[in-house]
Enzyme design. Structure first.
Site, PDB file in Angstrom:
ATOM      1  CD  GLU A   1      10.444   0.704  -0.837  1.00  0.00           C
ATOM      2  OE1 GLU A   1       9.392   1.087  -0.591  1.00  0.00           O
ATOM      3  OE2 GLU A   1      10.206  -0.447  -1.564  1.00  0.00           O
TER       4      GLU A   1
ATOM      5  NE  ARG B   1       4.588  -2.086  -4.424  1.00  0.00           N
ATOM      6  CZ  ARG B   1       4.388  -1.354  -3.196  1.00  0.00           C
ATOM      7  NH1 ARG B   1       5.223  -0.430  -2.978  1.00  0.00           N
ATOM      8  NH2 ARG B   1       3.506  -1.491  -2.391  1.00  0.00           N
TER       9      ARG B   1
ATOM     10  CG  HIS C   1       2.867  -3.716   0.904  1.00  0.00           C
ATOM     11  ND1 HIS C   1       3.509  -4.712   1.748  1.00  0.00           N
ATOM     12  CD2 HIS C   1       3.887  -3.006   0.568  1.00  0.00           C
ATOM     13  CE1 HIS C   1       4.727  -4.504   1.938  1.00  0.00           C
ATOM     14  NE2 HIS C   1       5.028  -3.299   1.349  1.00  0.00           N
TER      15      HIS C   1
ATOM     16  CG  ASP D   1       9.122   0.345   3.251  1.00  0.00           C
ATOM     17  OD1 ASP D   1       9.254  -0.412   4.356  1.00  0.00           O
ATOM     18  OD2 ASP D   1       8.494  -0.161   2.194  1.00  0.00           O
TER      19      ASP D   1
HETATM   20  C1  3PY Z   1       6.402   3.133   0.637  1.00  0.00           C
HETATM   21  O1  3PY Z   1       5.928   4.137   1.137  1.00  0.00           O
HETATM   22  O2  3PY Z   1       7.167   2.539   1.475  1.00  0.00           O
HETATM   23  C2  3PY Z   1       5.728   2.307  -0.413  1.00  0.00           C
HETATM   24  O3  3PY Z   1       6.439   1.194  -0.798  1.00  0.00           O
HETATM   25  C3  3PY Z   1       4.750   3.061  -0.990  1.00  0.00           C
HETATM   26  O4  3PY Z   1       3.926   2.125  -1.974  1.00  0.00           O
HETATM   27 MG    MG Z   2       7.581   0.424   0.376  1.00  0.00          MG
END
Ligand code: 3PY
Ligand code: MG
Length: 255
Positions: free
Chosen positions: A151, A71, A46, A177
């Protein structure tokens, strides 16, 4: 003897707080690394980082005496290998939702026989003071971390299977997420009560497998809470928050 690696510090049980940098500029990453963070991660999912800004930023972070993490974008396991070749000590793969995803991530990040990582770590050797190819081959699988993001509801359902994949060093919990998928797309509520159960479950299962639990937040109180329930590595950011917080503090000083 060089400094202990990020992997060694985590395996020794240390708490680690990482910067989280979205801005694709080495000076920003280096500046974060010169603060009290233990480590600095660069975000290509992101965040706005690309391979060149990652390459430059890893140099800046290591020059400031800290380990770098990256990442990568979703499913970009080729970039995971490249980030390690560029000198990253940790690679974070988002949206690892199945054992197949976890195995593909390990294939890209670990040398044979554990994985299928291809040879070409010249930049990592230079930045990390690794004396020769034999040392790199003998130490890289142990000293670099493959962190799989758990996530989604789908990933939580199979978190034990993901953690059981040899070569996955830890899981990285993404609370936004998690809340998005646990609410079936109704809301992004990373601190809601109803995401607490999966948040706790992920850390507990990582602990049971003897693997590292990592999490993300911008809130120091939340970071402490994550530590209390078993998350050892907490990434805090993104960097836009550092700037906004600093500006607010400066202007409040005028009043
Ligand atoms: C999330 O909270 O989904 C993330 O990927 C944090 O970077
Ligand atoms: Mg995320």
């Amino acid at each position: 003897m060089g400094k202990p690696t990020l992997a060694a510090r985590l395996r020794a049980g240390e708490l680690v707080y990482s910067g989280w940098i979205a801005t694709p500029e080495a000076l920003v990453a280096e500046t974060a690394a010169r603060q009290a963070f233990d480590c600095v991660c660069l975000d290509m999912q992101h965040g706005l980082h690309d391979p060149v800004s990652v390459m430059r930023s890893i140099g800046g972070v290591i020059h400031a005496g800290k380990p770098a993490g990256v990442r990568v974008p979703v499913g970009d396991f080729a970039m995971a290998s490249r980030a390690l070749d560029m000198g990253a000590e940790a690679v974070i793969a988002p949206m690892v939702n199945s054992v197949a995803d976890a195995r593909a991530f390990v294939a890209a990040t670990k040398y044979p026989p554990l994985g299928e990582r291809s040879w070409g770590p010249a930049r990592a050797l230079a930045l990390l003071d690794i004396p020769d190819a034999a040392t790199q081959l003998a130490t890289a699988n142990r000293d670099t971390l493959a962190l799989a993001m758990v996530e989604t509801r789908q990933a939580v359902d199979v978190v034990d299977d993901i953690l059981a994949v040899d070569g996955i060093d830890g899981v990285f919990m993404g609370p936004s997420d998690l809340s998005l998928t646990f609410s079936d797309g109704r809301e992004v509520a990373p601190t809601a009560d109803w995401v607490d159960a999966p948040i706790r479950h992920i850390a507990a299962r990582a602990g049971a497998h003897g693997k590292i639990a990592c999490a993300f937040t911008a809130d120091p109180k939340r970071a402490r809470y994550f530590n209390d329930i078993g998350y050892q590595f907490v990434a805090m950011g993104p960097d836009a928050i550092y700037l906004a917080t600093g500006i607010r503090a400066l202007l409040e000083g005028l009043r």
